[in-house]
Every structure is written in C-alpha cells, then in structure tokens.
Scaffold this motif. Structure first.
Motif, PDB file in Angstrom:
ATOM      1  N   ARG A 112      -0.630   0.413  10.127  1.00 24.30           N
ATOM      2  CA  ARG A 112       0.794   0.236   9.828  1.00 24.30           C
ATOM      3  C   ARG A 112       1.273   1.231   8.781  1.00 24.30           C
ATOM      4  NH1 ARG A 112       3.030  -5.195  10.987  1.00 24.30           N
ATOM      5  NH2 ARG A 112       1.531  -6.101  12.414  1.00 24.30           N
ATOM      6  N   LEU A 113       0.418   1.436   7.786  1.00 25.95           N
ATOM      7  CA  LEU A 113       0.757   2.393   6.731  1.00 25.95           C
ATOM      8  C   LEU A 113       0.952   3.775   7.329  1.00 25.95           C
ATOM      9  CD1 LEU A 113       0.866   3.019   3.618  1.00 25.95           C
ATOM     10  CD2 LEU A 113      -1.559   3.586   3.832  1.00 25.95           C
ATOM     11  N   SER A 170       1.140  15.130  -7.465  1.00 30.71           N
ATOM     12  CA  SER A 170       2.006  16.270  -7.171  1.00 30.71           C
ATOM     13  C   SER A 170       2.319  17.091  -8.407  1.00 30.71           C
ATOM     14  CB  SER A 170       3.319  15.802  -6.538  1.00 30.71           C
ATOM     15  OG  SER A 170       3.040  15.230  -5.289  1.00 30.71           O
ATOM     16  N   ALA A 171       1.772  16.654  -9.546  1.00 29.30           N
ATOM     17  CA  ALA A 171       2.005  17.410 -10.772  1.00 29.30           C
ATOM     18  C   ALA A 171       1.548  18.851 -10.599  1.00 29.30           C
ATOM     19  CB  ALA A 171       1.271  16.746 -11.931  1.00 29.30           C
ATOM     20  N   ALA A 172       0.438  19.035  -9.872  1.00 28.42           N
ATOM     21  CA  ALA A 172      -0.071  20.379  -9.643  1.00 28.42           C
ATOM     22  C   ALA A 172       0.263  20.845  -8.231  1.00 28.42           C
ATOM     23  CB  ALA A 172      -1.588  20.392  -9.879  1.00 28.42           C
ATOM     24  N   GLY A 173       1.493  20.748  -7.835  1.00 31.30           N
ATOM     25  CA  GLY A 173       1.882  21.171  -6.495  1.00 31.30           C
ATOM     26  C   GLY A 173       1.925  20.001  -5.543  1.00 31.30           C
ATOM     27  N   ALA A 174       2.810  20.095  -4.555  1.00 32.02           N
ATOM     28  CA  ALA A 174       3.070  18.959  -3.654  1.00 32.02           C
ATOM     29  C   ALA A 174       1.774  18.465  -3.039  1.00 32.02           C
ATOM     30  CB  ALA A 174       4.045  19.386  -2.569  1.00 32.02           C
ATOM     31  N   TRP A 175       1.612  17.181  -3.085  1.00 30.03           N
ATOM     32  CA  TRP A 175       0.383  16.578  -2.533  1.00 30.03           C
ATOM     33  C   TRP A 175       0.733  15.566  -1.458  1.00 30.03           C
ATOM     34  CZ3 TRP A 175      -1.775  11.844  -1.768  1.00 30.03           C
ATOM     35  CH2 TRP A 175      -3.154  11.812  -1.491  1.00 30.03           C
ATOM     36  N   GLN A 176      -0.015  15.615  -0.407  1.00 31.15           N
ATOM     37  CA  GLN A 176       0.169  14.643   0.648  1.00 31.15           C
ATOM     38  C   GLN A 176      -1.121  14.517   1.424  1.00 31.15           C
ATOM     39  OE1 GLN A 176       2.901  15.691   3.725  1.00 31.15           O
ATOM     40  NE2 GLN A 176       3.200  13.579   4.355  1.00 31.15           N
ATOM     41  N   ALA A 177      -1.453  13.290   1.850  1.00 30.53           N
ATOM     42  CA  ALA A 177      -2.676  13.110   2.637  1.00 30.53           C
ATOM     43  C   ALA A 177      -2.463  13.691   4.026  1.00 30.53           C
ATOM     44  CB  ALA A 177      -3.041  11.652   2.725  1.00 30.53           C
ATOM     45  N   LEU A 180       0.833  -1.205   0.000  1.00 31.91           N
ATOM     46  CA  LEU A 180       0.000   0.000   0.000  1.00 31.91           C
ATOM     47  C   LEU A 180       0.863   1.249   0.000  1.00 31.91           C
ATOM     48  CD1 LEU A 180      -2.949  -0.585   2.470  1.00 31.91           C
ATOM     49  CD2 LEU A 180      -3.059  -0.195   0.028  1.00 31.91           C
ATOM     50  N   GLU A 181       1.965   1.172   0.740  1.00 32.31           N
ATOM     51  CA  GLU A 181       2.834   2.339   0.813  1.00 32.31           C
ATOM     52  C   GLU A 181       3.371   2.688  -0.573  1.00 32.31           C
ATOM     53  OE1 GLU A 181       6.200   1.867   3.346  1.00 32.31           O
ATOM     54  OE2 GLU A 181       6.976   3.862   2.834  1.00 32.31           O
ATOM     55  N   LYS A 192       4.162   8.308   8.871  1.00 30.28           N
ATOM     56  CA  LYS A 192       4.111   9.329   9.929  1.00 30.28           C
ATOM     57  C   LYS A 192       2.923  10.258   9.739  1.00 30.28           C
ATOM     58  CE  LYS A 192       8.942   9.200  11.142  1.00 30.28           C
ATOM     59  NZ  LYS A 192       9.480   8.409  10.021  1.00 30.28           N
ATOM     60  N   LEU A 193       1.777   9.653   9.433  1.00 29.91           N
ATOM     61  CA  LEU A 193       0.532  10.407   9.328  1.00 29.91           C
ATOM     62  C   LEU A 193      -0.361   9.984  10.493  1.00 29.91           C
ATOM     63  CD1 LEU A 193      -0.334  10.033   5.555  1.00 29.91           C
ATOM     64  CD2 LEU A 193       0.483  12.082   6.708  1.00 29.91           C
ATOM     65  N   PRO A 194      -1.276  10.860  10.942  1.00 36.93           N
ATOM     66  CA  PRO A 194      -2.198  10.430  11.991  1.00 36.93           C
ATOM     67  C   PRO A 194      -3.192   9.403  11.452  1.00 36.93           C
ATOM     68  CG  PRO A 194      -2.735  12.653  11.275  1.00 36.93           C
ATOM     69  CD  PRO A 194      -1.443  12.280  10.595  1.00 36.93           C
ATOM     70  N   ALA A 195      -3.459   8.373  12.237  1.00 38.79           N
ATOM     71  CA  ALA A 195      -4.465   7.381  11.883  1.00 38.79           C
ATOM     72  C   ALA A 195      -5.678   7.591  12.758  1.00 38.79           C
ATOM     73  CB  ALA A 195      -3.922   5.974  12.081  1.00 38.79           C
TER      74      ALA A 195
END
Lengths: 684, 264
Positions: B154-155, B120-127, B108-109, B160-163
C-alpha cells in the motif's frame, strides 16, 4: 487452508467429496471396494484447492461416463461447478490454484489397499481407530460449531491425543456423515431479483452488482473478500465482526455436529411430553419459594414450554406472515433483522417475561430450567455481561447442585466443557449450533445484545429445531411490546418486586443544565436540600449524569458542598470501577456519581437515585426506568426516592414515569395489604 | 416499516465503528478507519534521538561496536511501541483486523516523508523500490497474509514506487517476540535468502529508472525495507545483508534503508 477433492462412488452414483486428509478417503473407499460386491470408482481431482471451492464442489452428483475425461474436461467441470464464485478470481491462476492432478498421477494416488491383503489389514485397523476417535470428537463437539483452529485448541486442552490427527478424525466423521464440514464464510451470489429490483427503485444496482456477497456462517455478518496467503484465492473473505472469537474466513473449516444427529431433546419430541397437572405444577413451584406474582408468571412460562409450537397460530398469524414477506423484501440485504425482527417472524416459539426491576427474575428461571432439565433438554442462559455470568453462576450452582453447570465468557476456564445448563455471555453463544432446547436471553434490551444483529442471529442459531426462547427484561424494546399488545407474542408480566412494595415513582424536577451548574460551580438549592435529606436518613445517593466528562467535576463540587462525606465518581473508563461500587455498597462511599454504566445489575440496599440532565438524548425511556429501578430494592427500605432533574420535560421522562405507574397499578393485587390500599387511595 | 423509517434509513449515513475502539464515531479525520480519540493516542516519533536506528530515546544498541557493521544504512520508525500500538499491531497480525493495513500504511508514509526530509539535506533523496521482510510459508498459511507485505504494498502504491518481492524466509524460526536478545541474534543466521528465480526484467527496469535520474554517473540502488516492529534491528540487519548480495547480480551498489511501523 486447502482441501483435496475427489470423485468416488459406485457405478451409477458418483459424487464429489472434499477431504482434509486424502489418506483417510483412500482407505475408506479401498475397503469399500475390498469388502463390497460392487466396483468402486475413485478418481482424485486435486490434492489441494482453496477450501471454499472444495466445499462448494462437495456433494455434486456426476453422470457415469467420466473415466474418459481429460484434464481440460475436469477443469471445465470445476469451473461450471463453482460458477459465480470465480467472478473475482484471476483466471490465469485458476489452473494453478485448483491443482488438478494429471491423469497418471491420479491413478497412482487412487486406492492403495486394492487387492493387497496386508494393506487391507492395516487400513482397516487404522479406520477402526479413527472410528473410536471420531466418536470422541463428536462427544466433545456436542452442539458446538467450531473453526479448525478452535477444534485444535479444544482438543489440546481436553484430549491431547486427538489433537495431532484431528483432521484425519474429522475427515472420517465426515465420511460417516456424523459431522458437517463447511467453510466458515460462504459466498453467495446476490439474488438477481433483489439486485434488479433495487436497481430499478433506488439506482443502487451498480453498487451492488459488482461484488459477490460473503456471509459469515458463524455470526451471519457480511464480509469482504480479498487476497489470501493461506488458500491463494483472491476472493477469500474474512469476517471482521466475530474476529474476537477466532478468525472466520472463506478458507477456514467450520466443524459442527450433524443436526439430525443432535442431542437436543426437542428434536426427539421430548418436550412435548405429558402435561403436568395443576397440582403437580403448583407443588413444584412452591419448592422454589416464590412470591405470588413470581409464581403466577413462572406458571405461565412453564405452561408455554409444555404447549406444542404453532397451537397459537391463528388468522392473525397468517396475516402477519404476508406482511413479514413484504417487510423482508423492503429490508433487502442491507438491513439484518434484530431480535424483534426474529420474534415477529416466528412468535409462537417465544415467550417474554416482563418483570420490573428488582422482581427477582433469576428465581423465576429456576422452575423453567428444572422443567426442561427434567425432560433431558439442554438450557442456555445468555446474559450481556461477564460480571452477570460470574454473579449468576454460584446462584445457579446452589439451586441445582446435581447439575453440571458451565459458565462461558471470554477467558473462562471452562471454555470447552459442556453441561446440562450453560451460562454464557452473548458472544460465546456464537460457538453453538442447534444446541439448546431452551434459550433464555437475560436483559434483552441491554448493550451489547440490543441492536446487534450478529448476537440476535447467534441466539437464533444456537437453538435446536423446536426449541423455545424466553426473553427476560424490565424494559422490553418497543417492537416487542407492540407484538405483545397485538397478541402475537406470549408474555407474562411481573409488575411487583419480590418484597411486594410498589416501585418508587420518579419525581420530575426543574433545574438549570448540568454544564451550566458546573461552570458556575453552584448547584440548585432544591437538589442540595434533597441530597441533605437523603444523607441524613442514611441513604446511599446514586447520581447519574449523561456524560463521562461530567462525573469527576461534579464529584469534586459535591466534596466541597458536603465536607466530610465521601463522594466517588466512576465511568466506563474507570479501571477501579468494581472497587468503587463495592465500597459504595459497603457505605464507605456515600455518594456515587456515575454514567449509565451502572444503570443495571447493581443492587445497593438503601439508596436514592438522582438523574441529572434527565432530558439528555442519551437517556431513553428504558434507561430511565432502569436507573429508577436502582432505588428501594431491599425490603428494609422499599421506599427509595427517585428524582429526574432536567431543564425540560421530555417524552422519555414522562414515558418512564407512566411505565412505572402502570406497573404499580398492575401490581395492586400482589402488594402487601397496607400498600395496596395506600396506592389505590393515592390514585384517587 | 413505514415510509418515514424507510426514508430515514436511506438518508441517514450509517455510522461506522472505529477499528480500534469499536465505538461508533466519525472516522477518518486524522487517519482512515480510526476515530479522532484513538488517533490522538498514537505515540508518534517526531524527532529521532538516535540517528541510526531512529529511536526516540538514547540508544545503547547503536553504540555497540558490532553495530557499525550492520548492513542497513539507517532505520526510521513511525511510532513508539507502547501499549496502544502493541494492542493494535497484535489485533492486526493475530486478530484478523487486517483493515489496520490502511492506517498503518499512512503512518509509514508519514515516517517515510520525514526520512526523506532528513536525508535530503545532502541532495534530494528518494527510495528506488520498496520491499519487505518475508514470513515463512508455514506462517503465511496460518495467518493468511504477510503483515509487512500488506502495508508495504500500500505504501509503495501511494508513493508510486515499485514494490518487489525479493526475499524469502527459509526456516520457520518461531516468533521473535518469545525470545531473548541473544537468542534472537543467533536465531536469524541463514533465515533469509533471495527469492529463487528473480525476474531479471525487474533489474533492467531499475537500471532504466536510475539512468534517467543519474545520467552517465554511477548510482546506488536504494531499497526501502519495510517491517512492522524494530526491536534489536537484527531482522533488518540480516535482511539488509541478504539484499546487499544483489550487488553482484545487478552490478550496482545497493543501499538498504529500513522503515518500520513501531520502534520498541
């Protein structure tokens, strides 16, 4: 899964009980109160706590002044009762998980039938129904040890009326004391001594000290704990080893019939009945139409079944015992005993039937099965593979037309049935507990049985106390051989095949390595000449190679060298293996290139065996003997040819040849007259 | 046991068995707990054909008119749902092979990283946070774990995202895998809702994280919704629409991105 916990009993004798259905318990104790003279005490502690906690608490005795206890007293009591089991638990969630009920609530939920005649009547009718149902459940269970889910699917198939209320029925039987309710994975605090010892010696202490050990009660394997959504505990272990037979976890209930109650004949001392006279025994054996060597071995085996256990104990055995303790101390927790380990610990209840390939092992079992069955004992024949079960079942049915024979394997239709004779793959044995008086382990040294401590454990567990084990093998493992040599393990050797011709002795041949042959696309002339001779005399040619990757290329090369001859190749990854083997047997294929997958259990009437790269580490002495055993199995063509072709002579090849020669020498008195003379001449 | 054997057991590495095929082999070369041969059988989706649902083949579903109304932005899946994956996923879900959670979360990672690159093509993307499709209480009791939660947690840890546990399943709908397409669609209405008594502290936390990243501006909360298998996308769509209702609670736009292990 969660289970209820309560304390109940008469004034001076209070103990903890677990419950799968608290209603049953309320009625049970209520009726005791209503009918008895003594006052009954009943206090509900929890409606549902993780099952592994409930089983740990069940059976604990209490002193008498508890009516005054408050909630925190109960909480303290449970904590101390569970002790180390709570090591991994989050203490904040303990209160929530243990589900200790408030005092008022516990009073309300006490015994509904007290003093009310109407309720009393309903309760007693219900309990009477449960009593009948419990009898049925126990009959169905009959020596099995099943997970909750398995009980459910068994009842769905055999007794759908019971399925819905099986928890109530099981709870009733538990109160009666006719079944045992455990959690499927036990938590065992490691023994302090072992830990301390290991720490001192190897410095491993820190690794072992932290985690509590879990052990699966069904297969004996160690398991790892983790959070569980079913019981809420954060140290609920699941067993990975036996997951193919349903998930065994800490909070799953394992239902088995009580051992004392067991139907096993040996428990009742039946197997120690009167001894057969020599003439009677002989008469019985002639019924089975065995060869002289088979008769002799069977006789020894039947005599072994008759003899009381422990009679062979001697000073040597005592010495063994001391050594055993030492060995177990060294092995510690990391290494579990395999079959040889168990055999060494308790050799007097075991018997090794060491019969060469093609000796007719199955026929030799018939008198043993007959003997045990005639005294009402239960028999298990466990074999490593499914195909063997399918092949043996009709033969046993034919030999014992009056017996109910049950064949168990993955996906078997008879999964939940029980009979006098059970034929099963070794994995199915995990579902039994103290169920058989005679356990026969066929092909002891074969995959997957050999070297799997889980299956060895299962084979031990399924045997009734006082039962016997008979091992069958053509190539018993080294450890067992040495136990036989030292005289600890009873053994009968059958050195001759049923057709009374000697075993073909392998010929050692030097050749360049197979990978080189395949690269140059050229096979050694010696081999080609031999193959041509084999084909001309009308023999089927078995060619064993060590690796799957060699099989197909070699077959392709052979098709070029022998145009017009049908050549096949097969391996464990071949979907059409069964078809190829049968067309090889029907001589549609004349040459078959294969890996060790066909080293046992295959009988092809007129065949010669060639083992290429026989020096490969993948071929040990046992597997070489087995492969050589594919040759000359039928009476029409007893003198098959066996060739070990390799770059170098290895210990395994020499050992295999020595073993075959030794058996032939032992066979001399049994051979057909002509051959007996010949083989003694050749020796000279 | 003699000294030699003792030394051997101490010195020799115990050979582990591959989780999928059970053979002893060197594990963890490609993925943890799996041997190399099994890892090679994984049908990765490297290049999604359908930019909406991440399918590797052409996708008639996403061309249906009602598809445009689906509440999640896109879906990406790590692998195709072929015979191998079917076997593994059912061993994981029903067979008690929970250790599959480790390799699955790494798969999944990888899909997530691919998704990041793509978006991220249109600017940095992150959940901003990770959540998962819930199972009913009944199923949780039976199975002992939520297959999606296990991999999602686990993902999240690895990224290092909040679950956050946000959703709950109200009714026990039975296994989706036994139903036809039309049944699946009908079946899931009202099946999910937001968890009662969600902790407002959590929302504050997102605010804080968001404001650091977008000082002064308005920003949507990007939720990554994890599940094991994507078939028609109905589960993802229903869950996403429930997650959208968070907008009124936190007063921010919410965007839902679906990430699943397998795409059938």
């Amino acid at each position: 899964m969660k289970a209820g916990v309560y304390v109940a009993g008469h004034a001076k004798k209070l103990s903890c009980y677990m419950s799968l259905d608290l209603n049953v318990d309320r009625c049970w104790w209520g009726l005791q109160q209503a009918r008895g003279t003594e006052a009954v005490f009943f206090r509900l502690i929890s409606r549902g706590m993780p099952l592994q906690w409930a089983t740990a608490l069940a059976g604990l005795q209490l002193n008498a002044h508890i009516p005054t206890w408050t909630n925190s007293d109960w909480s303290r009591y449970i904590r101390s009762g569970l002790g180390r089991m709570l090591n991994e638990e989050d203490l904040a969630s303990f209160e929530h998980l243990s589900g200790i009920v408030e005092f008022d609530e516990a009073q309300d939920a006490a015994m509904p039938v007290l003093g009310n005649p109407l309720n009393e009547a309903t309760a007693s009718t219900w309990l009477r129904q449960l009593h009948d149902s419990a009898g049925r459940l126990i009959a169905r269970l009959n020596g099995r040890s099943l997970l909750g889910g398995e009980v459910e699917s068994m009842l769905k198939e055999l007794d759908p009326a019971l399925e819905k209320q099986w928890r109530s029925v099981a709870q009733f039987a538990y109160l009666q004391g006719t079944i045992k309710l455990e959690n499927a994975v036990k938590t065992k605090p490691r023994s302090v001594a072992v830990r301390q010892g290991l720490k001192n010696v190897f410095g491993l202490g820190s690794m072992l000290a932290e985690k509590s050990a879990h052990q699966c009660m069904r297969c004996g394997s160690a398991a790892d704990g983790g959070p569980c959504g079913s019981c809420g505990s954060s140290d609920c272990a699941r067993c990975e080893a036996c997951r193919a037979l349903g998930r065994s976890r800490s909070c799953e209930v394992l239902v088995s019939s009580m051992q004392q109650e067991g139907c096993a004949a040996s428990d009742r001392g039946l197997l120690r009945g009167q001894k057969l006279t020599q003439a009677d025994l002989r008469a019985r054996l002639t019924y089975w139409n065995l060869s002289p060597a088979q008769t002799e071995a069977s006789e020894q085996a039947v005599r072994f079944l008759e003899s009381p256990i422990g009679s062979s104990r001697s000073a040597a055995a005592k010495q063994m015992k001391r050594r055993r303790i030492l060995r177990i101390a060294i092995q510690s927790n990391t290494q579990r005993p395999d079959t040889s380990g168990y055999a060494a610990q308790d050799p007097s209840s075991r018997f090794l039937l060491w019969a060469v390939t093609g000796a007719g092992k199955t026929e030799m079992l018939f008198p043993l099965i007959e003997h045990v069955r005639s005294q009402g004992g239960r028999v298990l024949v466990a074999t490593p593979r499914r195909d063997v079960v399918l092949e043996l079942a009709p033969r046993l049915r034919k030999a014992f037309p009056d017996e109910t024979l049950v064949a168990l394997y993955g996906g078997s239709e008879e999964r939940w049935r029980r009979g006098g004779v059970t034929l099963a793959t070794t994995h199915q044995v995990l579902r039994f507990d103290h169920a058989f008086d005679l356990v026969v382990i066929d092909e002891l040294d074969a995959f997957p049985f050999h070297g799997d401590p889980m299956l060895a454990y299962a084979a031990e567990r399924c045997r009734a106390a006082g039962g016997r084990t008979v091992y069958l093998s053509a190539t018993p493992p080294k450890e067992l051989q040495s136990l036989v040599r030292k005289g600890h393990l009873a053994c009968a050797k059958v050195p001759v095949r049923y057709h009374r011709y000697p075993l073909p002795v392998p010929m050692l041949l030097r050749m360049s390595s197979l990978s080189e042959c395949l690269r140059k696309k050229r096979l050694p002339d010696v081999l080609l000449r031999k193959w041509r001779v084999s084909l001309e005399r009308g023999a089927q040619v078995f060619i064993f190679v060590p690796k799957i990757a060699f099989a197909e290329p070699l077959a392709a090369l052979l098709r070029v060298v022998f145009p017009g001859i049908a050549v096949g190749a097969t391996s464990s990854q071949d979907e059409e293996r069964g078809g190829k083997v049968s067309s090889f047997r029907a001589t549609d294929l004349r040459m078959l290139v294969t890996t060790t997958i066909l080293e046992r259990g295959v009988t092809v009437p007129r065949s010669d065996v060639y083992i290429l790269d026989a020096d490969s580490g993948l071929f040990d002495e046992a597997s070489l003997v087995q492969m050589a055993g594919r040759a000359g199995r039928s009476a029409d063509d007893p003198a098959g040819k066996v060739v070990f072709a390799a770059v170098q002579k290895t210990k395994a090849q020499v050992g295999a040849r020595r073993q075959i020669r030794r058996m032939n020498r032992l066979a001399r008195p049994f051979l057909l007259p002509r051959h007996a003379r010949k083989s003694s001449e050749s020796k000279r | 046991m003699n000294i030699g054997a003792l030394l051997r057991t101490l010195l020799m590495p115990t050979r582990e068995h591959c989780l999928a095929c059970g053979r002893p082999a060197k594990l963890g070369i490609v993925l943890p707990l799996l041997c190399e041969r099994c890892a090679d059988r994984i049908p990765w989706i490297v290049e999604p054909r359908c930019l909406i649902c991440g399918r590797a083949q052409g996708c008639p579903d996403c061309r249906r008119p009602e598809a445009g109304a689906r509440a999640f932005s896109i879906n990406r899946s790590a692998v195709l749902y072929d015979a191998t994956m079917r076997e593994w996923i059912s061993a994981y879900k029903y067979g008690g092979a929970e250790r599959f959670a480790e390799p699955f979360s790494i798969m999944l990672e990888q899909a997530y990283r691919r998704m990041c690159r793509e978006l991220s093509a249109a600017g940095a993307w992150q959940a901003d946070l990770v959540t998962w499709v819930p199972v009913s209480a009944e199923r949780l009791e039976e199975r002992g774990f939520n297959q999606a939660e296990l991999v999602a947690r686990r993902l999240a840890k690895r990224l290092k995202l909040p679950a956050c546990d946000l959703l709950t399943r109200n009714v026990h709908t039975g296994k989706q895998s036994f139903k036809s397409r039309a049944e699946r669609l009908r079946n899931l209405d009202d099946a999910f809702s937001l968890l009662p008594n969600l902790d407002p502290g959590d929302f504050k936390q997102w605010e804080a994280i968001g404001s650091v990243k977008h000082p002064g501006g308005s920003f949507p909360i990007k939720v990554l919704l994890v599940d094991d298998i994507y078939t028609t996308g109905t589960t993802a769509a229903v869950c996403a629409s429930v997650l959208k209702s968070l907008e009124s609670v936190i007063d921010r736009p919410v965007l839902v991105y679906s990430l699943t292990l397998a795409r059938s």
